[in-house]
Design a protein around this motif. Structure first.
Motif, short mmCIF file in Angstrom:
data_model
loop_
_atom_site.label_atom_id
_atom_site.label_comp_id
_atom_site.label_asym_id
_atom_site.label_seq_id
_atom_site.Cartn_x
_atom_site.Cartn_y
_atom_site.Cartn_z
N VAL A 254 0.67 -1.04 -0.13
CA VAL A 254 -0.08 0.17 0.24
C VAL A 254 0.99 1.09 0.22
O VAL A 254 1.01 1.99 0.75
N HIS A 255 1.81 1.64 -0.82
CA HIS A 255 2.76 2.90 -1.14
C HIS A 255 3.51 3.36 0.36
O HIS A 255 3.66 4.20 0.37
N ILE A 256 4.40 1.66 0.24
CA ILE A 256 4.92 2.20 1.45
C ILE A 256 6.62 1.44 1.39
O ILE A 256 7.59 1.28 1.90
N ALA A 257 6.92 1.32 0.41
CA ALA A 257 8.05 1.65 0.20
C ALA A 257 9.75 1.81 0.40
O ALA A 257 10.28 1.43 0.87
N GLY A 258 8.74 3.02 1.22
CA GLY A 258 9.94 4.03 1.23
C GLY A 258 9.59 4.13 2.85
O GLY A 258 10.20 4.96 3.83
#
Length: 373
Positions: A254-258
């Motif tokens: 959920v758009h958490i790679a960073g």
């Protein structure tokens, strides 16, 4: 001084409480009225900072985004209004690179396909892409780089054109900003024609912006039987994502790679330092004061530790399959934004100090682990 900060930004009170009164806001629900009498706005990528939002911003003097990307910020508008602006380039580069590396090792294990001698193409060689390329020097991979802007500026001699890179690579990972028009447009860079032309068995990773890949076209290609391994952290139309695509994705998040603790906190620190610089305040606080000690801090390698064991250390710190499981289990009940807001604490490779007698210590140091002298 009133400071308005996104509720998902860590350590804002620790850095800014001595400067002003900190109030939190929901990044997707911020309204123009909330900016009345606000001096400082600290945001993340989900908030569109535009003319509508700033309609009543009567005291605003500084806007900061704790992100690398700035496509959600109307920087020309801020300039016209004489509002200082800062982003946080490079704050989460390590985190995103480690997300990709965790994914590579997970796929290697599940597909029984060693990473050795595979070719990986990195599209976008900014802070994240260059960090990933540097880390991948530890592995026996051929790395191809595509960044026409940097190449035109004379900053990337080994540039490979996108279609050539797609044809030559076994793995392709995207780390580009969202550019909606012009010669270097990245919106739907991967359109249906390019997706249909991908060779069977290719791994496609997107941890940049969801709109870089045409999600509807990708769904149609996968439904038609395309043989692709997909790793998607970002999606079109977040938080209302194309859920039909999930069944075709190997690892979804959920758009958490960073979103390592270090990566998010670096963003806050960079905005604090920039604000202090602009206001002539001495920046006395540093990240080391605030980060907690991780659960596991040391590992000792035996002489039998070899290259094949590196994946075990990588996944000891972070295994992307955890986040895939969370999304698949909880998305329907909790929603995309809730999962992102309540993302479990994740640390970086550097929090683990490696000691012992192993020929792999240099490779581990290149990947980002701390190696004891």
């Amino acid at each position: 001084m009133k400071i308005l900060a996104d509720q998902n930004m860590p350590l804002v009170e620790q850095y800014f409480a001595d400067i002003g009164e900190v109030e939190r806001f929901d990044g997707r629900q911020l309204t123009a009225d909330q900016l009345i009498d606000v001096d400082v706005l600290l945001t993340r990528s989900v908030t569109q900072v535009n003319n509508e939002l700033l309609a009543h911003a009567n005291k605003l003097s500084f806007v900061g985004t704790a992100t690398i990307g700035v496509d959600h910020i109307d920087t020309q508008l801020l300039n016209d209004k004489n509002i200082a602006f800062s982003s946080a380039p490079g704050c989460n580069a390590i985190a995103v690179a480690e997300y990709v590396i965790s994914s590579l090792y997970a796929l290697s294990q599940e597909n029984a396909r060693p990473l050795n001698n595979q070719t990986i193409g990195i599209v976008g060689v900014g802070s994240i892409g260059s960090c990933l390329a540097q880390k991948l020097q530890a592995l026996n991979l051929t790395v191809l780089l595509c960044d026409p802007i940097k190449h035109a500026q004379g900053l990337l001699n080994e540039h490979v054109a996108l279609d050539q890179l797609l044809a030559q690579s076994d793995i392709v990972t995207f780390h580009v900003p969202l550019i909606k028009s012009g010669e270097h447009k990245t919106l739907h860079m991967m359109d249906k024609a390019r997706l249909k032309a991908l060779k069977p068995g290719l791994t496609l990773i997107n941890a940049s912006r969801g709109d870089v890949i045409d999600n509807q076209a990708l769904l149609e290609v996968m439904q038609a039987g395309a043989d692709l391994d997909l790793v998607l952290d970002v999606w079109e139309n977040e938080p209302t994502i194309l859920t039909e695509l999930l069944e075709h994705v190997r690892y979804a998040s959920v758009h958490i790679a960073g979103h390592t603790l270090e990566g998010k906190a670096r963003g806050t620190q960079m905005l604090y330092q920039k604000f202090c610089e602009l206001k002539g305040i001495e920046a006395t606080k540093s990240l080391d004061e605030f980060l907690p000690v991780p659960a596991i801090t040391q590992a000792t390698l035996g002489q039998s530790f070899n290259e094949a064991d590196i994946a075990r250390l990588v996944h000891l710190i972070y295994d992307v399959r955890r986040d895939d499981g969370i999304l698949l289990r909880d998305l329907a009940n909790n929603g995309f934004d809730s999962l992102r807001k309540n993302y479990p604490v994740r640390r970086e490779f550097s929090t683990l100090t490696i000691q012992g007698d192993s020929s792999q210590l240099a490779a581990l140091a290149q990947l980002g682990f701390t190696v004891a002298n």
